[in-house]
Write a protein that holds these residues in place. Structure first.
Motif, mmCIF file in Angstrom:
data_model
loop_
_atom_site.group_PDB
_atom_site.id
_atom_site.type_symbol
_atom_site.label_atom_id
_atom_site.label_comp_id
_atom_site.label_asym_id
_atom_site.label_seq_id
_atom_site.Cartn_x
_atom_site.Cartn_y
_atom_site.Cartn_z
ATOM 1 N N ASP A 252 0.830 -1.210 0.000
ATOM 2 C CA ASP A 252 0.000 0.000 0.000
ATOM 3 C C ASP A 252 0.867 1.265 0.000
ATOM 4 O O ASP A 252 0.581 2.238 -0.708
ATOM 5 N N GLN A 253 1.925 1.236 0.837
ATOM 6 C CA GLN A 253 2.802 2.404 0.894
ATOM 7 C C GLN A 253 3.584 2.591 -0.402
ATOM 8 O O GLN A 253 3.828 3.719 -0.835
ATOM 9 N N LEU A 254 3.981 1.460 -1.029
ATOM 10 C CA LEU A 254 4.698 1.548 -2.293
ATOM 11 C C LEU A 254 3.845 2.176 -3.375
ATOM 12 O O LEU A 254 4.322 2.995 -4.174
ATOM 13 N N LYS A 255 2.562 1.794 -3.367
ATOM 14 C CA LYS A 255 1.654 2.357 -4.353
ATOM 15 C C LYS A 255 1.544 3.878 -4.194
ATOM 16 O O LYS A 255 1.485 4.624 -5.168
ATOM 17 N N ALA A 256 1.549 4.323 -2.915
ATOM 18 C CA ALA A 256 1.492 5.764 -2.668
ATOM 19 C C ALA A 256 2.814 6.435 -3.033
ATOM 20 O O ALA A 256 2.842 7.593 -3.493
ATOM 21 N N ALA A 257 3.942 5.706 -2.823
ATOM 22 C CA ALA A 257 5.246 6.307 -3.100
ATOM 23 C C ALA A 257 5.501 6.486 -4.587
ATOM 24 O O ALA A 257 6.209 7.410 -4.993
ATOM 25 N N SER A 259 3.503 7.454 -6.773
ATOM 26 C CA SER A 259 2.923 8.717 -7.230
ATOM 27 C C SER A 259 3.837 9.911 -6.925
ATOM 28 O O SER A 259 3.742 10.956 -7.565
ATOM 29 N N ASP A 260 4.709 9.725 -5.923
ATOM 30 C CA ASP A 260 5.632 10.829 -5.570
ATOM 31 C C ASP A 260 6.980 10.726 -6.280
ATOM 32 O O ASP A 260 7.842 11.580 -6.095
ATOM 33 N N ARG A 261 7.150 9.684 -7.087
ATOM 34 C CA ARG A 261 8.465 9.463 -7.680
ATOM 35 C C ARG A 261 8.873 10.566 -8.644
ATOM 36 O O ARG A 261 10.039 11.004 -8.667
ATOM 37 N N SER A 262 7.935 11.023 -9.440
ATOM 38 C CA SER A 262 8.276 12.056 -10.415
ATOM 39 C C SER A 262 8.779 13.330 -9.729
ATOM 40 O O SER A 262 9.732 13.975 -10.192
ATOM 41 N N ARG A 263 8.100 13.668 -8.605
ATOM 42 C CA ARG A 263 8.542 14.858 -7.887
ATOM 43 C C ARG A 263 9.952 14.672 -7.323
ATOM 44 O O ARG A 263 10.786 15.589 -7.355
#
Length: 613
Positions: A252-257, A259-263
């Protein structure tokens, strides 16, 4: 009894831990003993190193003392006390380090006594030199007592170090033996512990194969891109159930992370760009430092103002590209800042000026105008609307000069400007010192005229120049008439006053190209390049007449008047190139003037290498 995976692993783990504790205790005890042995080896190394340091500092102090006595340069004396202090501190540390060995401690104390005796000998000679008794100091060095003390120090130190090396070798052997015991203990204990670990591993494998397989399948799916892969199967034990739950949370946390990878990537790119800029800045600074080092080396090697100006003209535009400027050096005798070098397209209207006309010199720090009307303009700047930067050059608490730079100095050039200014100030200061030392070697201290050594060197050069060019070269030999009367009647101080007054008149009446020298005693010599005897005779007559009008006084009493006799001769190709024949010819004319009544000037003619009246 051991039905759960945890209980089985715990039981076997206790056995393994107990075994490890026993092995660790044995290894720990052996390592302590080994460490103690290596500490002893290191202790001996410290004793040897500190002893060598004490001897090295003593030799450096001895070199500084001899350098000061032989060259009289204060640079050699500056580090003497520090070298002596370091040597004593080092030998005291040696005595402290050998406290565990009475024999070595006794030897160290004996070595300290010899070093103290040598230091006392060095100090005695240094004190003689510092009081100006350099001849006595050299005699003390040549006496040989210092060499005998230094030989005793070396012999005693050699014996001490040989014993310490032997101790070190003995301690090294003991350390190696203990290290070998540790190795055998590790070789025997490690296989036993490995067998126990293998048994534990087999038990764990049997209990975790199925749940691990389930977790592998889920992670494979996750790796293939299935972000919704979860573990929903029963894991068979509480431990793996918690792992499965943790895995699901992680997904679950990986899925959220994601989305922040591009930033994060964008921030990383920004940081990388900043790093590249900093790297480029460091590289540029390194290049500037290397350039400044080359400039400083060449400035320190320059021997004349022209050579120094050439170095400035070549290097400053490379250190400060696009910035024109002028280097001014302080002339102590005139109390002016004199222009010695310029570069770029700066107008030639920048002339010499007094120190108080520059605000940078007044304040002892940089003074600059970045826009008209924003700051006070220095008095030496011809255009009051100029945008400029003045950097003071100071060394040893004295004004050495100033750098005038036209335009605004960008922030990235502040560092090279500061370093460059320090290098130029140091070079100018050394240049002035060298010039002063040169003047002391070629000037007569009483009259300020050139001395006989300088006269002989200059005469040989002028004869060589006259021989090449064919131009005339004349020489005057002269002395004070009845000079002994002044010494006998009024004392030697009165004689000195006469010589100084005569020297002043000769300096004032002979032209700048003539070389006026004190030959010795009351005799003087004048070298007149490009001048015939007849032309020089007119000049000498003016000097002779001016000397007869001198009113000599000393401490309120009148010494009377004086006069001088002069002999003039010109060089020809029949004479030698060293000048002895020319001096003899002029001297012959002088003696003839003396015989004919003094207070006159006569020319000595030369024909075919023989003296002719």
């Amino acid at each position: 009894m051991f039905t759960s995976l945890t209980s089985r692993v715990a039981a076997l783990g206790i056995i393994v831990v107990l075994s490890l504790l026993v092995l660790a205790a044995l290894l720990f005890d052996a390592s302590l003993k080994t460490r103690a042995s290596f500490d002893n080896v290191a202790h001996s190394a410290a004793v040897i190193e500190t002893t060598n340091l004490a001897l090295m500092e003593l030799r450096e102090a001895e070199s500084g003392q001899r350098g000061f006595v032989l060259t009289r340069s204060p640079l050699f004396a500056q580090t003497f006390e520090q070298r002596v202090k370091d040597s004593r501190e080092a030998i005291n540390r040696v005595v402290a380090l050998t406290a565990d060995n009475e024999l070595q401690k006794s030897r160290a104390q004996g070595l300290r006594t010899l070093i103290d005796q040598r230091i006392a000998s060095l100090r005695e000679t240094m004190e003689l030199a510092r009081r100006g008794s350099f001849d006595a100091a050299r005699d003390a060095i040549a006496g040989g007592r210092g060499r005998e003390l230094m030989t005793s120090v070396s012999i005693h130190a050699q014996g001490f170090l040989e014993q310490e090396h032997a101790l070190q070798a003995q301690r090294t052997g003991m350390a190696e033996q203990r290290l070998a015991r540790v190795q055998w203990l590790a070789l025997i204990g490690t296989p036993l512990i490995s067998i126990l670990v293998l048994l534990v591993s087999l038990m764990i494998i049997r209990g975790i194969r199925r749940p691990v397989g389930i977790m592998q399948d889920a992670m494979t799916s996750l790796g293939a891109g299935d972000r919704d892969a979860r573990i929903v199967n029963a894991m068979g034990s509480e431990e793996f159930s918690r792992l499965a739950s943790g895995y699901n949370v992680m997904v679950d946390q990986l899925k959220a992370a994601v989305s922040d990878r591009s930033r994060s990537e964008e921030e990383l790119q920004i940081a990388n760009a900043e790093l590249l800029r900093n790297s480029a800045a460091l590289r540029e600074r390194g290049e500037v430092i290397e350039l400044l080092g080359g400039m400083a080396h060449r400035m320190q090697s320059a021997r004349t103002d022209e050579e120094l100006a050439q170095v400035i003209h070549v290097f400053v535009p490379r250190v400060l590209p696009g910035i024109s400027g002028v280097l001014y050096a302080h002339n102590n005798s005139r109390n002016l800042l004199v222009r010695i070098a310029d570069w770029g397209t700066l107008a030639s209207s920048h002339d010499d000026f007094a120190p108080d006309q520059c605000w940078a010199l007044r304040r002892g720090q940089s003074h600059f105008v970045t826009a008209p009307g924003t700051e006070i303009v220095c008095g030496h700047v011809p255009d009051k609307q100029s945008i400029y930067h003045c950097e003071p050059l100071l060394a040893g608490g004295e004004v050495i000069g100033t750098l005038y730079l036209q335009g605004v100095i960008a922030p990235e050039y502040r560092f090279p400007l500061t370093v460059m200014a320090e290098n130029i100030a140091s070079a100018l200061f050394n240049h002035h010192l060298q010039r002063g030392l040169r003047e002391q070697t070629i000037r007569d201290p009483l009259t300020g005229l050139f001395n006989r050594r300088y006269m002989e060197e200059t005469l040989a050069l002028e004869i060589a120049r006259a021989a090449r060019s064919g131009e005339p070269l004349s020489l005057v030999m002269c002395d004070v008439d009845h000079f002994k009367r002044f010494n006998d009647d009024f004392g030697h101080e009165a004689g000195d006053i006469v010589l100084q007054a005569v020297a002043t008149e000769m300096r004032n009446h002979f032209r700048d190209g003539d070389v006026v020298c004190r030959f010795g005693g009351e005799e003087f010599t004048i070298i007149a390049p490009q001048t015939s005897s007849e032309t020089l005779l007119e000049r000498v007559e003016h000097v002779r007449d001016a000397i007869t009008r001198i009113n000599l006084r000393q401490a309120g009493r009148t010494l009377g008047s004086t006069s001088m006799s002069f002999g003039i001769a010109s060089w020809n190709n029949h004479m030698d190139r060293e000048g002895s024949a020319l001096i003899q010819a002029a001297d012959a004319a002088l003696y003839r003037a003396k015989r004919e009544g003094r207070n006159r000037a006569l020319i000595e003619r030369m024909a075919a290498g023989a003296l002719e009246g």
